[in-house]
Design an enzyme around this catalytic site. Structure first.
Site, short mmCIF file in Angstrom:
data_model
loop_
_atom_site.label_atom_id
_atom_site.label_comp_id
_atom_site.label_asym_id
_atom_site.label_seq_id
_atom_site.Cartn_x
_atom_site.Cartn_y
_atom_site.Cartn_z
N GLU A 97 9.87 42.96 -36.93
CA GLU A 97 9.74 42.73 -38.37
C GLU A 97 8.95 43.80 -39.12
OE1 GLU A 97 11.12 40.22 -40.20
OE2 GLU A 97 12.21 39.71 -38.37
N SER A 101 17.62 -13.69 -7.93
CA SER A 101 16.65 -14.12 -6.90
C SER A 101 15.27 -13.52 -7.08
CB SER A 101 17.18 -13.77 -5.51
OG SER A 101 18.37 -14.48 -5.24
#
Length: 814
Positions: free
Chosen positions: A110, A492
C-alpha cells in the site's frame, strides 16, 4: 515587398511575422506568467479555503481514543474464541502485538514510502499520474496509508472534489497529531477487508482460521493484498485472483528487502489454505462450537437486549476447547460410520457430461462450476462429478486439475451395489453422477451427505458446567440444537430411574424377577391387548435385578414398575429433573416411552454421578464488557449441599454399583474395554424398532450423553443399538476428555448400606427380609393384581395408540 522579408510593411493588412524561436520564447513566458498567476490565485484560494475549512475539521478523538463498534464475542473456558456476532468484526491490537511480517506486507502493498513522506507521497503522485497518462486510464492510485485512515474514519466514499480536499486536509492534521506508528496501528486495526472483517486480526481469523501472530509471509501477503479491492481480492470470493495479488505483494516484499531470496521462494511455494467455516460470523474458528456459540448468543440477547452486538461484550462459556473439538470429531465420525454401514442410496444427481470436455480445461471448469453451484460442498463433504465408474476404479472430477481416483477396496465396498451394471438407474454410478467425496486417512471415499442425526452433551456433575455440546451433524444445514430442543424417547437408558424407585420400595439387586413374556388383555388395558417383547425376543426364567439391568431385560423392568406402581414411579423420577407430564403413569414408562432431551438426561444422570444431588446445567461462566469489567458471574448449585439433595445417597450408591456392573459385564461393557478404566458407569438405550439409540455414561468427574436418530423418526436399522451407534460417540469424546481426570477409587459405602455376598442393601430392607422373588404370579408367590384401566387418559391402550403403536410397540430395549 521583398519576397524573402520576414515582415510586412503594412501592419494593418497583415500581422507582423516574427522569428519562430522568439515566438516560442514569448509564448512560454506568457504561459509561465499566466501559470504563476493562476498558482498564486490557487494559493490564495487554498489559503482562504483552508482558513475556513481547518477549524471545521473534526477532532481526532476517534483516533486517539479509538473505540470501534466491537461485536459480541463468545469464548471457551480456556479463552479460545468460538463465536462472534455483530455487523462489524474487529480485534484491536497494539502496534507491538502486530507481527512485523504483517506490517512489512502492508507497507509493500500500500505505501512503501510511508515512513518517508509527510502524508502525501508526491513522488507516488507523479509516478501514478505518468503511468495513468501513458495507459490513458486509471491503473494506479496514489492514496497513502494516512489518506486511507482519514477516509475510513471520517469521510464517505463519494468521489467529489470537496471530499478529496477534506481528505488532504485531514491527512495533514493526522500527520501533525500522531506518530507514524500510531497511524499505521490505526490502519491495521480498522481497514475493511471483506466479509464484514475490519482489521487484519479479524481478517486472519476470517480467512485463515488463525491468530494474526501466527501468519507466515505467504499468508501476510495474501491479507495485505485485500484492501485494494476487498470484494474481489479476498480468498473466499475469488481465491485465484487473491493468489495473483498475493504473489505481487510477495514480489514487492522481496524487492524492498523484507524477504530474502530463500524466504521469498518458500513463500511462493506455500499453498494457501482458506479455513472459513460456511455461515459463521467470523469464519475459520479453531474449535467447532457453533451450537454453543448460538445458544450463548440467544442467552445474551435475552439478558442484554440493548446493543448486545456492538458494545463489546465478552462471554466466557464453561466448555473446554480441546474437549469440544473431540466431541465434534467423535460425533461426526459416528454419523459417518453409520452412513458407511447403511446401504448406499445412489448419486445425488446425474448430469450430461459433454464428450471430450476434459480436454478443454477452461470449458470443463466452467461446466463443473455450474454443477457445484447447484450442488455445493457440505462441511467435509466435497461435490464432484463422476468421469468413469468401474468395479475396480471410480474417477471423480472437482476441477480440470483436481481429479480423484478411488481404487481402495474398502472405499469401493461402500458403493459396491451402485457399481453393478444391473443396479437401478437412480442408484447406479456412471459418467455424470454427482457425488460427494469424504476425505479419509487412506484417501477419498464416496458418501452421500448423512441424513441421520446425532447429539452429544457432557457436563461436570458437581456443578452442572457444560464441557462439550454438539447439537447435530452440520450446524450450517439446519441449526436445530438436538441437545436442548429434541424431545425423544429415552428407551432403556431410562430404566435406572425405575430401578432407583424400586430400591426405595424394598426391592434389592438380588431380588429374582420373572423374565417370561406376558400379555395384557383388552379388558386389562381398557382398549386393546399389549404384548411387550425383549430385544431379540430372548427370554429367561428368572433373573436378579442386577443381571436384568446388565442385560436390559424389558420383561423385568415392566414387572418392577407394575409392582411399585406407575404413579409412584412417575412422581419419583421428577426428583431427577424429568417432566411429570412427559412420562405418563403407564407400564410403557418402564421401557422409556416418555420424552427427554439429551440435556435433561445428562442432568438426571448427574444425580447418579454426584451422590444424589440435583444440579442445574449452565453454559455461561461470566460476562465482561469491552474493558474487562465483570458484568455477570455464574453462581452454580454445588453438589454436596444438603439443601440440594434430591435422592437418598444410599439408593444412589446401590444404583451406581449396578451401573458399574453394567459397564463391566452388561450392554455397556464396551465403554470400559475402550477406555480401560474401572470407574465407569453407564447404560445403553434403544427404543422400539431402533428409532433412537442412546448411551448414557459417567464417572465421578464427568457425565456424557450420546444420541443418534432421524429427525423424522424412523428405524435406524434392525441391527442398530445404543451400544453400536451411540456408545462410540461417547467413547470417542471420553478418550480425550478423561486424560485430564485420573481414575477415582470407589468411595466407601455410606452409613445405612449393608454389603453382603457382593451385593448392597438398604439397612431397612436387609437380606432375607425383603421381596426376594417376583414370578409369573407376582411377588412372594401372590397372584399379581391385573392392570385396570388407568386414569389420566381413557386407558393404557389409548396411550399406546397415541404413540403410534399397533401390536407390540416396545420391543427393543438394549
Amino acid at each position: 515587398m521583398n519576397k524573402y522579408s520576414d515582415s510586412y510593411d503594412d501592419e494593418d493588412d497583415q500581422p507582423q511575422k516574427k522569428s519562430g524561436g522568439s515566438f516560442i520564447i514569448n509564448f512560454l513566458l506568457k504561459l509561465s506568467i499566466l501559470g504563476l498567476g493562476l498558482a498564486l490565485c490557487g494559493v490564495l484560494l487554498a489559503a482562504m479555503a483552508l482558513s475556513l475549512a481547518w477549524p471545521n475539521l473534526p477532532e481526532l478523538t476517534a483516533m486517539t481514543d479509538y473505540r470501534p463498534r466491537v461485536p459480541l464475542r463468545i469464548y471457551s473456558a480456556d479463552k479460545v474464541m468460538i463465536g462472534e456476532f455483530g455487523e462489524e468484526r474487529r480485534n484491536v491490537l497494539h502496534f507491538a502485538e502486530i507481527p512485523d511480517v504483517m506490517k512489512a506486507a502492508v507497507l509493500s502493498a500500500e505505501d512503501d514510502r510511508f515512513y518517508q513522506h509527510g502524508g502525501i507521497d508526491w513522488a507516488g503522485v507523479l509516478r501514478a499520474g505518468l503511468t495513468n497518462l501513458m495507459s490513458m486510464q486509471k491503473t494506479q492510485g496514489a492514496s497513502t496509508i494516512t489518506m486511507q485512515v482519514a477516509r475510513n474514519f471520517y469521510l464517505s466514499s463519494e468521489k467529489t472534489y470537496s471530499r478529496k480536499f477534506y481528505e488532504l486536509l485531514l491527512t495533514f492534521k493526522i500527520e501533525a497529531s500522531l506518530t507514524k506508528d500510531q497511524i499505521l496501528e490505526l490502519y491495521l486495526n480498522q481497514i475493511y477487508l471483506g466479509n464484514r472483517a475490519y482489521g487484519f486480526a479479524a481478517a486472519s481469523r476470517a480467512y485463515l482460521g488463525k491468530n494474526l501472530a501466527d501468519v507466515t509471509p505467504a499468508e501476510a501477503a495474501l491479507l495485505a493484498g485485500i484492501p485494494k479491492a476487498p470484494s474481489r481480492f479476498n480468498p473466499i470470493a475469488n481465491k485465484p485472483r487473491a493468489v495473483i495479488r498475493q504473489r505481487y505483494v510477495l514480489g514487492r516484499m522481496h524487492n524492498l528487502g523484507y524477504l530474502t531470496d530463500t524466504e521469498y521462494k518458500t513463500a511462493l511455494d506455500q499453498p494457501i489454505v482458506v479455513k472459513s467455516a460456511e455461515g459463521t460470523p467470523a469464519g475459520g474458528y479453531a474449535v467447532h462450537a457453533e451450537y454453543i456459540a448460538e445458544l450463548a448468543r440467544q442467552l445474551m440477547v435475552s439478558s442484554y437486549p440493548d446493543n448486545v452486538y456492538s458494545r463489546g461484550l465478552n462471554v466466557y462459556t464453561t466448555i473446554v476447547a480441546k474437549d469440544q473439538e473431540a466431541a465434534y470429531e467423535s460425533l461426526r465420525e459416528g454419523v459417518i460410520d453409520y452412513t458407511r454401514r447403511a446401504p448406499y442410496p445412489g448419486p445425488e444427481d446425474t448430469v450430461e457430461v459433454p464428450p471430450g470436455i476434459e480436454n478443454n480445461p477452461a470449458k470443463f471448469d466452467e461446466f463443473l462450476d455450474g454443477v457445484l453451484e447447484k450442488h455445493p460442498d457440505r462441511t467435509d463433504m466435497l461435490t464432484g462429478v463422476v468421469l468413469s465408474a468401474k468395479p475396480e476404479e471410480v474417477r471423480v472430477a472437482r476441477s480440470s486439475s483436481d481429479i480423484v481416483s478411488i481404487k481402495d477396496k474398502k472405499a469401493l465396498g461402500i458403493i459396491q451395489r451402485a457399481l453393478n451394471p444391473r443396479a437401478a438407474a437412480d442408484q447406479r454410478l456412471q459418467r455424470g453422477s454427482v457425488v460427494h467425496l469424504h476425505k479419509t486417512v487412506d484417501g477419498f471415499e464416496i458418501l452421500n451427505p448423512p441424513t441421520v442425526q446425532a447429539a452429544f452433551i457432557a457436563m461436570t456433575p458437581q456443578d452442572g458446567a457444560i464441557r462439550a455440546m454438539v447439537g447435530g451433524f452440520d450446524f450450517y444445514h439446519g441449526n436445530f440444537n438436538r441437545v436442548t430442543q429434541a424431545w425423544r424417547q429415552p428407551g432403556s437408558s431410562f430404566k435406572p430411574f425405575i430401578y432407583s424407585a424400586s430400591i426405595e420400595k424394598g426391592l434389592t439387586p438380588m431380588t429374582l424377577i420373572s423374565d417370561q413374556p406376558f400379555e395384557l388383555s383388552a379388558a386389562q388395558t381398557g382398549s386393546k391387548p399389549w404384548s411387550p417383547k425383549n430385544y431379540g425376543n430372548q427370554y429367561e426364567d428368572m433373573l436378579t435385578m442386577r443381571d436384568a439391568l446388565a442385560k436390559s431385560k424389558n420383561m423385568v423392568s415392566i414387572r418392577i414398575l407394575q409392582l411399585i406402581g406407575p404413579q409412584y414411579a412417575q412422581e419419583y423420577v421428577t426428583r431427577f429433573g424429568f417432566d411429570k407430564s412427559r412420562h405418563p403413569a403407564y407400564l410403557p414408562m418402564a421401557l422409556g416411552a416418555g420424552e427427554v432431551t439429551p440435556l435433561q438426561l445428562a442432568s438426571a444422570y448427574s444425580v447418579f454421578a454426584n451422590g444424589g444431588y440435583r444440579i442445574t446445567p449452565y453454559l455461561i461462566d461470566r460476562v465482561t464488557d469491552a474493558n474487562g469489567q465483570v458484568l455477570m458471574q455464574a453462581k452454580p448449585v454445588i453438589a454436596g449441599d444438603s439443601a440440594n439433595r434430591t435422592v437418598d445417597g444410599r439408593t444412589i450408591y446401590i444404583i451406581d454399583d449396578l451401573l458399574r456392573n453394567n459397564a463391566t459385564v452388561g450392554t455397556a461393557a464396551k465403554a470400559r474395554q475402550i477406555l480401560k478404566r474401572n470407574d465407569i458407569s453407564g447404560k445403553t438405550g434403544t427404543t422400539n424398532e431402533s428409532f433412537d439409540a442412546w448411551f448414557a455414561g459417567y464417572m465421578p468427574q464427568l457425565v456424557g450423553i450420546a444420541w443418534m436418530g432421524f429427525d423424522k423418526p424412523k428405524s435406524l436399522g434392525s441391527g442398530e443399538t445404543g451400544g453400536g451407534a451411540a456408545l462410540p460417540i461417547w467413547a470417542g469424546y471420553m478418550m480425550s476428555a478423561l486424560k485430564n481426570y485420573p481414575e477415582v477409587p470407589r468411595a466407601p459405602a455410606p452409613d445405612g448400606v449393608i454389603a453382603e455376598g457382593g451385593n448392597l442393601y438398604l439397612r431397612e430392607f436387609p437380606p432375607g427380609q425383603t421381596v426376594t422373588r417376583v414370578g409369573l404370579d407376582g411377588p412372594q408367590g401372590q397372584i399379581g393384581v391385573p392392570m385396570p384401566p388407568v386414569s389420566g387418559q381413557d386407558s393404557l391402550g389409548d396411550f399406546l395408540n397415541n404413540l403410534g403403536s399397533s401390536n407390540s410397540p416396545y420391543r427393543a430395549g438394549q
